[in-house]
Scaffold this active site. Structure first.
Site, mmCIF file in Angstrom:
data_model
loop_
_atom_site.group_PDB
_atom_site.id
_atom_site.type_symbol
_atom_site.label_atom_id
_atom_site.label_comp_id
_atom_site.label_asym_id
_atom_site.label_seq_id
_atom_site.Cartn_x
_atom_site.Cartn_y
_atom_site.Cartn_z
ATOM 1 N N HIS A 17 0.841 -1.209 0.000
ATOM 2 C CA HIS A 17 0.000 0.000 0.000
ATOM 3 C C HIS A 17 0.877 1.261 0.000
ATOM 4 C CE1 HIS A 17 -3.037 -2.707 2.214
ATOM 5 N NE2 HIS A 17 -3.686 -2.330 1.141
ATOM 6 N N LYS A 41 -15.297 -8.650 3.492
ATOM 7 C CA LYS A 41 -14.160 -9.245 4.204
ATOM 8 C C LYS A 41 -14.331 -9.133 5.725
ATOM 9 C CE LYS A 41 -10.496 -7.900 0.938
ATOM 10 N NZ LYS A 41 -9.359 -6.984 0.840
ATOM 11 N N ARG A 92 -2.403 -5.923 -8.647
ATOM 12 C CA ARG A 92 -1.345 -6.931 -8.524
ATOM 13 C C ARG A 92 -1.390 -7.902 -9.698
ATOM 14 N NH1 ARG A 92 -2.816 -9.042 -2.827
ATOM 15 N NH2 ARG A 92 -4.806 -8.448 -3.708
ATOM 16 N N SER A 130 -2.574 -8.156 2.716
ATOM 17 C CA SER A 130 -2.867 -8.027 4.146
ATOM 18 C C SER A 130 -3.199 -9.387 4.745
ATOM 19 C CB SER A 130 -4.036 -7.066 4.349
ATOM 20 O OG SER A 130 -3.729 -5.812 3.787
HETATM 21 N N1 COA Z 1 0.751 -4.401 -3.094
HETATM 22 C C1 COA Z 1 0.441 -5.523 -2.465
HETATM 23 N N2 COA Z 1 -0.798 -5.792 -2.012
HETATM 24 C C2 COA Z 1 -1.739 -4.873 -2.196
HETATM 25 C C3 COA Z 1 -1.475 -3.667 -2.823
HETATM 26 C C4 COA Z 1 -0.173 -3.445 -3.285
HETATM 27 N N3 COA Z 1 0.146 -2.340 -3.918
HETATM 28 N N4 COA Z 1 -2.619 -2.949 -2.883
HETATM 29 C C5 COA Z 1 -3.549 -3.700 -2.289
HETATM 30 N N5 COA Z 1 -3.015 -4.841 -1.867
HETATM 31 C C6 COA Z 1 -3.730 -5.928 -1.232
HETATM 32 C C7 COA Z 1 -4.130 -5.639 0.172
HETATM 33 O O1 COA Z 1 -3.148 -6.051 1.084
HETATM 34 C C8 COA Z 1 -5.417 -6.433 0.287
HETATM 35 O O2 COA Z 1 -5.150 -7.768 0.633
HETATM 36 P P1 COA Z 1 -6.290 -8.754 1.204
HETATM 37 O O3 COA Z 1 -7.217 -9.070 0.071
HETATM 38 O O4 COA Z 1 -5.522 -9.919 1.669
HETATM 39 O O5 COA Z 1 -6.985 -8.001 2.309
HETATM 40 C C9 COA Z 1 -6.009 -6.381 -1.120
HETATM 41 O O6 COA Z 1 -4.911 -6.107 -1.961
HETATM 42 C C10 COA Z 1 -6.957 -5.258 -1.354
HETATM 43 O O7 COA Z 1 -7.143 -4.520 -0.188
HETATM 44 P P2 COA Z 1 -7.220 -2.980 -0.019
HETATM 45 O O8 COA Z 1 -6.702 -2.256 -1.219
HETATM 46 O O9 COA Z 1 -6.648 -2.632 1.310
HETATM 47 O O10 COA Z 1 -8.722 -2.734 0.105
HETATM 48 P P3 COA Z 1 -10.003 -3.476 -0.385
HETATM 49 O O11 COA Z 1 -9.875 -4.004 -1.778
HETATM 50 O O12 COA Z 1 -10.417 -4.414 0.680
HETATM 51 O O13 COA Z 1 -10.934 -2.184 -0.370
HETATM 52 C C11 COA Z 1 -12.872 -0.852 -0.875
HETATM 53 C C12 COA Z 1 -12.060 -2.125 -1.117
HETATM 54 C C13 COA Z 1 -12.860 -0.424 0.595
HETATM 55 C C14 COA Z 1 -12.323 0.272 -1.739
HETATM 56 C C15 COA Z 1 -14.279 -1.264 -1.342
HETATM 57 O O14 COA Z 1 -14.721 -2.409 -0.604
HETATM 58 C C16 COA Z 1 -15.284 -0.151 -1.178
HETATM 59 O O15 COA Z 1 -15.379 0.705 -2.018
HETATM 60 N N6 COA Z 1 -16.041 -0.201 -0.049
HETATM 61 C C17 COA Z 1 -17.053 0.781 0.239
HETATM 62 C C18 COA Z 1 -18.435 0.265 -0.169
HETATM 63 C C19 COA Z 1 -18.698 0.524 -1.633
HETATM 64 O O16 COA Z 1 -18.647 1.637 -2.138
HETATM 65 N N7 COA Z 1 -19.024 -0.543 -2.327
HETATM 66 C C20 COA Z 1 -19.339 -0.469 -3.722
HETATM 67 C C21 COA Z 1 -18.423 -1.318 -4.474
HETATM 68 S S1 COA Z 1 -18.861 -1.290 -6.179
#
Ligand code: COA
Length: 161
Positions: A17, A41, A92, A130
């Site tokens: 991140h 999640k 990724r 994560s």
């Molecule tokens: N390098 C390595 N790993 C990475 C990374 C990077 N550059 N960027 C992200 N990751 C990993 C994270 O560690 C995480 O791992 P995990 O799946 O084991 O938890 C995964 O990629 C993605 O996580 P992260 O980017 O932290 O967030 P997310 O994908 O869980 O977040 C939201 C998603 C919060 C943006 C999304 O759920 C959201 O918009 N929520 C609000 C509700 C909403 O509007 N919903 C409508 C959706 S259409």
């Protein structure tokens, strides 16, 4: 002045991140990191704990100027409220693509006034996530290459309970 939002669940924040944050900062005049809920999640840390860890982790790596907020709701509502030009996400492997594609198209349908911008994850972090960090740590493994020391300590504390 360009303004971008970098949303995520950050459970917990990793160097993957942080790499995206550093690179996005170079592309936009203002970058806001939003710690959010991913309803799909189960979370180890609460929203407040994840926010505190992002603040501490970015301070630890010297990124003191990044704005960090929490938001419990739809991403598009936050993007509209903040009037951002772009939403940044890290990409990724091909497995991320399907999910991100769906997220981007749904968000565009709900609110067409911002662009989703994807940054290719650096090779060094392409294999971490994560959940991998949480799993390695829960079995007593060394995660110090994947997360800042404050996050490592918080994981030790959380998993001890
Ligand atoms: N390098 C390595 N790993 C990475 C990374 C990077 N550059 N960027 C992200 N990751 C990993 C994270 O560690 C995480 O791992 P995990 O799946 O084991 O938890 C995964 O990629 C993605 O996580 P992260 O980017 O932290 O967030 P997310 O994908 O869980 O977040 C939201 C998603 C919060 C943006 C999304 O759920 C959201 O918009 N929520 C609000 C509700 C909403 O509007 N919903 C409508 C959706 S259409």
């Amino acid at each position: 002045m360009t303004k971008a939002l970098y949303p995520g669940s950050f459970d917990p924040i990793t160097y993957g991140h942080i790499d995206i944050i550093k690179r996005a900062q170079k592309l936009f005049d203002r970058l806001i990191v939003a710690v959010m809920r991913n309803p799909d999640k189960p979370m180890l840390f609460t929203l407040e704990e994840r926010h505190r860890l992002v603040v501490e982790a970015l301070r630890e790596v010297g990124l003191n100027t990044v704005e960090i907020i929490t938001h419990d709701g739809l991403l598009v509502d936050l993007a509209r409220h903040l009037r951002v030009d772009a939403v940044v996400r890290g990409l990724r492997a091909s497995t991320d693509f399907e999910y991100e594609f769906q997220l981007a198209l749904t968000n565009r349908d709900l609110y067409p006034d911002f662009e989703s911008v994807y940054l290719m994850t650096s090779r060094d972090f392409s294999f971490i996530s994560s959940s991998i960090v949480r799993q390695v740590k829960s079995y007593g493994g060394d995660v110090s290459r994947f997360v800042p020391a404050c996050v490592d300590r918080a994981l030790t504390e959380k998993l001890r309970r």
